[in-house]
Design a protein around this motif. Structure first.
Motif, PDB file in Angstrom:
ATOM      1  N   ILE A 174      -0.662   5.457  54.761  1.00 51.82           N
ATOM      2  CA  ILE A 174      -0.016   4.335  55.430  1.00 51.82           C
ATOM      3  C   ILE A 174       0.076   4.657  56.914  1.00 51.82           C
ATOM      4  CG2 ILE A 174       2.065   2.909  55.539  1.00 51.82           C
ATOM      5  CD1 ILE A 174       2.666   3.949  52.655  1.00 51.82           C
ATOM      6  N   GLY A 175      -0.640   3.903  57.725  1.00 49.14           N
ATOM      7  CA  GLY A 175      -0.616   4.131  59.171  1.00 49.14           C
ATOM      8  C   GLY A 175      -1.026   5.532  59.563  1.00 49.14           C
ATOM      9  N   GLY A 176      -1.957   6.117  58.837  1.00 47.65           N
ATOM     10  CA  GLY A 176      -2.423   7.461  59.141  1.00 47.65           C
ATOM     11  C   GLY A 176      -1.584   8.565  58.520  1.00 47.65           C
ATOM     12  N   ASP A 177      -0.437   8.233  57.932  1.00 53.90           N
ATOM     13  CA  ASP A 177       0.420   9.222  57.278  1.00 53.90           C
ATOM     14  C   ASP A 177       0.171   9.214  55.778  1.00 53.90           C
ATOM     15  OD1 ASP A 177       1.695   9.977  59.664  1.00 53.90           O
ATOM     16  OD2 ASP A 177       3.147   8.343  59.467  1.00 53.90           O
ATOM     17  N   GLU A 178       0.275  10.393  55.164  1.00 53.05           N
ATOM     18  CA  GLU A 178       0.065  10.550  53.731  1.00 53.05           C
ATOM     19  C   GLU A 178       1.391  10.500  52.987  1.00 53.05           C
ATOM     20  OE1 GLU A 178      -3.572  13.321  52.214  1.00 53.05           O
ATOM     21  OE2 GLU A 178      -1.802  14.293  52.974  1.00 53.05           O
ATOM     22  N   PHE A 179       1.425   9.737  51.909  1.00 57.47           N
ATOM     23  CA  PHE A 179       2.566   9.680  51.009  1.00 57.47           C
ATOM     24  C   PHE A 179       2.030   9.846  49.597  1.00 57.47           C
ATOM     25  CE2 PHE A 179       3.688   7.237  54.729  1.00 57.47           C
ATOM     26  CZ  PHE A 179       4.981   7.638  55.010  1.00 57.47           C
ATOM     27  N   PHE A 180       2.889  10.290  48.689  1.00 53.01           N
ATOM     28  CA  PHE A 180       2.479  10.488  47.305  1.00 53.01           C
ATOM     29  C   PHE A 180       3.483   9.825  46.373  1.00 53.01           C
ATOM     30  CE2 PHE A 180       0.435  13.786  49.702  1.00 53.01           C
ATOM     31  CZ  PHE A 180      -0.840  13.838  49.159  1.00 53.01           C
ATOM     32  N   ALA A 181       3.022   8.842  45.626  1.00 59.92           N
ATOM     33  CA  ALA A 181       3.858   8.198  44.614  1.00 59.92           C
ATOM     34  C   ALA A 181       3.886   9.106  43.392  1.00 59.92           C
ATOM     35  CB  ALA A 181       3.302   6.827  44.251  1.00 59.92           C
ATOM     36  N   ASP A 182       5.074   9.409  42.878  1.00 55.43           N
ATOM     37  CA  ASP A 182       5.190  10.344  41.755  1.00 55.43           C
ATOM     38  C   ASP A 182       4.398   9.869  40.539  1.00 55.43           C
ATOM     39  OD1 ASP A 182       6.750  12.170  43.142  1.00 55.43           O
ATOM     40  OD2 ASP A 182       8.619  11.209  42.557  1.00 55.43           O
ATOM     41  N   LEU A 183       4.629   8.631  40.108  1.00 59.23           N
ATOM     42  CA  LEU A 183       3.918   8.077  38.957  1.00 59.23           C
ATOM     43  C   LEU A 183       3.529   6.637  39.264  1.00 59.23           C
ATOM     44  CD1 LEU A 183       6.326   9.277  36.127  1.00 59.23           C
ATOM     45  CD2 LEU A 183       4.097  10.258  36.676  1.00 59.23           C
ATOM     46  N   LEU A 184       2.353   6.237  38.817  1.00 57.23           N
ATOM     47  CA  LEU A 184       1.897   4.871  39.022  1.00 57.23           C
ATOM     48  C   LEU A 184       1.356   4.331  37.695  1.00 57.23           C
ATOM     49  CD1 LEU A 184       1.476   2.630  41.142  1.00 57.23           C
ATOM     50  CD2 LEU A 184      -0.785   3.582  41.564  1.00 57.23           C
ATOM     51  N   PHE A 185       1.869   3.170  37.299  1.00 57.91           N
ATOM     52  CA  PHE A 185       1.480   2.521  36.054  1.00 57.91           C
ATOM     53  C   PHE A 185       1.017   1.099  36.347  1.00 57.91           C
ATOM     54  CE2 PHE A 185       4.790   5.573  34.917  1.00 57.91           C
ATOM     55  CZ  PHE A 185       4.200   6.255  33.863  1.00 57.91           C
ATOM     56  N   TYR A 186       0.307   0.529  35.377  1.00 52.82           N
ATOM     57  CA  TYR A 186      -0.102  -0.869  35.484  1.00 52.82           C
ATOM     58  C   TYR A 186       0.013  -1.518  34.102  1.00 52.82           C
ATOM     59  CZ  TYR A 186      -2.528  -5.054  36.969  1.00 52.82           C
ATOM     60  OH  TYR A 186      -2.831  -6.360  37.280  1.00 52.82           O
ATOM     61  N   PRO A 187       1.141  -2.211  33.842  1.00 46.33           N
ATOM     62  CA  PRO A 187       1.269  -2.939  32.580  1.00 46.33           C
ATOM     63  C   PRO A 187       0.384  -4.187  32.626  1.00 46.33           C
ATOM     64  CG  PRO A 187       3.404  -2.694  33.680  1.00 46.33           C
ATOM     65  CD  PRO A 187       2.355  -2.233  34.616  1.00 46.33           C
ATOM     66  N   LEU A 188      -0.572  -4.271  31.719  1.00 46.70           N
ATOM     67  CA  LEU A 188      -1.555  -5.352  31.761  1.00 46.70           C
ATOM     68  C   LEU A 188      -0.922  -6.733  31.596  1.00 46.70           C
ATOM     69  CD1 LEU A 188      -4.360  -3.616  29.705  1.00 46.70           C
ATOM     70  CD2 LEU A 188      -4.155  -3.795  32.186  1.00 46.70           C
ATOM     71  N   ARG A 189       0.079  -6.857  30.758  1.00 44.21           N
ATOM     72  CA  ARG A 189       0.716  -8.171  30.565  1.00 44.21           C
ATOM     73  C   ARG A 189       1.465  -8.640  31.803  1.00 44.21           C
ATOM     74  NH1 ARG A 189       2.492  -9.672  24.666  1.00 44.21           N
ATOM     75  NH2 ARG A 189       0.859  -8.593  23.533  1.00 44.21           N
ATOM     76  N   LEU A 190       2.061  -7.703  32.526  1.00 40.22           N
ATOM     77  CA  LEU A 190       2.810  -8.073  33.729  1.00 40.22           C
ATOM     78  C   LEU A 190       1.899  -8.332  34.923  1.00 40.22           C
ATOM     79  CD1 LEU A 190       5.850  -5.622  33.621  1.00 40.22           C
ATOM     80  CD2 LEU A 190       5.767  -8.025  32.945  1.00 40.22           C
TER      81      LEU A 190
END
Length: 89
Positions: free
Chosen positions: A18-34
């Motif tokens: 983001i804007g040249g800075d690094e961030f790390f999301a702990d967990l990322l999910f994708y519920p297909l119904r939502l």
């Protein structure tokens, strides 16, 4: 399968730039119904109000803009702390 049918695990410590800075999301999910991403931020300490902004950065500036498809719904953020539980939308 523990999370249910149609609940996709995207990754852990997902790198977001983001804007040249690094961030790390702990967990990322994708519920297909939502049809939206779910970002889970984990904290090993008790809840601190300063933690609330971190998932917001991921949701607004990275996940919705960089990862989501145009037809996806806005992402949801969930902040889990050792002692308290708060949901961030």
């Amino acid at each position: 399968m523990e999370l249910g049918q149609g609940f996709a695990f995207v990754g852990r410590q997902v790198r977001l730039v983001i804007g040249g800075d690094e961030f790390f999301a702990d967990l990322l999910f994708y519920p297909l119904r939502l049809r939206r991403f779910v970002v889970v931020e984990l904290k090993a300490t008790k809840f601190d109000p300063g933690y609330v902004g971190q998932p917001g950065i991921y949701l607004d500036a990275a996940v919705d803009d960089l990862l989501a498809h145009a037809s996806d719904e806005p992402a949801i953020g969930l902040l889990l702390c050792r002692k308290n539980l708060r949901q961030v939308c």
